[in-house]
Design an enzyme around this catalytic site. Structure first.
Site, PDB file in Angstrom:
ATOM      1  N   CYS A 138       0.829  -1.204   0.000  1.00 57.78           N
ATOM      2  CA  CYS A 138       0.000   0.000   0.000  1.00 57.78           C
ATOM      3  C   CYS A 138       0.865   1.257   0.000  1.00 57.78           C
ATOM      4  O   CYS A 138       0.690   2.143  -0.836  1.00 57.78           O
ATOM      5  CB  CYS A 138      -0.924   0.006   1.211  1.00 57.78           C
ATOM      6  N   GLU A 212      -4.699  -5.597  -2.880  1.00 55.42           N
ATOM      7  CA  GLU A 212      -4.790  -4.242  -3.446  1.00 55.42           C
ATOM      8  C   GLU A 212      -5.524  -4.277  -4.787  1.00 55.42           C
ATOM      9  O   GLU A 212      -6.321  -3.391  -5.093  1.00 55.42           O
ATOM     10  CB  GLU A 212      -3.390  -3.640  -3.638  1.00 55.42           C
TER      11      GLU A 212
END
Length: 222
Positions: A138, A212
């Protein structure tokens, strides 16, 4: 972007999952302005919820730290997340008539829950390295995306792109990269890839990268 020594190795280990994340259709929509506003706001609401849990994960990292310097860097990241990065979400959503109270009370999508709980579980069940490997996609992924998009993008999502492409956020990525490098060296020595733990750390990074991708997929489906 390299962001240190260990991150590029983890990124390479993730294989095609990494470009599937950083060059996702959602990201391309941010770049050329084709992303529907409804999808962007839906993503921001879920990302606010994500950042609350992400901040908790970084706070957990403080308890997993072994040195004051590790603690300082983790504490600084918590501050950057909860007081700075999240401000973009609050501001943009407020302009659309969504209050922070509504953001905090938003129902968490399954894709969001799967990702945040995976990261927290990596930290609770492992040590700082397990947690960093799950957190890194991230932090660094948004850094890579911001650095690339800030060079050429439509004006529609310029504020979001500017947040992650700006010097302040790029500095956070470099600091986290340095934290990971030092933490790995401290715990695994000068040849971490020879450690029996290396494969597990790569697995954490790769799984978080895949999560993600799912998060972007969710963003495209309000």
């Amino acid at each position: 972007m390299s962001y240190g020594v260990i991150f590029p190795k983890w990124r390479e280990a993730a294989g095609q999952s990494w470009p599937a994340y950083t060059d996702h259709a959602f990201v391309r929509g941010l770049k050329d302005g084709s992303l529907p506003r409804e999808a962007f706001l839906h993503y921001l609401v879920q990302d606010y919820v994500f950042l609350i849990h992400f901040s908790r994960a970084w706070a957990l990292a403080i308890t997993k730290a072994e040195t004051p310097e590790e603690m300082r860097l983790c504490a600084g990241t918590v501050n950057a997340l909860i007081n700075e990065e999240i401000a973009l979400h609050i501001k943009t959503c407020a302009e659309a008539g969504i209050s922070e109270e509504e953001l905090f009370a938003a129902e968490e999508r399954p894709e969001n829950l799967a990702y945040t709980r995976y990261v927290l579980d990596a930290g609770h069940s492992g040590d700082l390295l397990d947690l960093m490997a799950a957190l890194a996609p991230c932090v660094m992924g948004y850094g890579e995306i911001g650095a690339r998009l800030i060079k050429d993008h439509a004006p529609d999502y310029a504020e979001w792109i500017g947040t992650y492409g700006a010097e302040d956020y790029q500095g956070v990525c470099k600091e986290v990269g340095a934290l990971i490098d030092a933490a790995v060296a401290r715990r695994l020595g000068d040849n971490p890839e020879q450690s029996p733990r290396w494969a597990r750390l790569c697995q954490h990074f790769t799984m978080a990268t895949k999560l993600e991708v799912s998060f972007w997929d969710m963003g495209l489906n309000p």
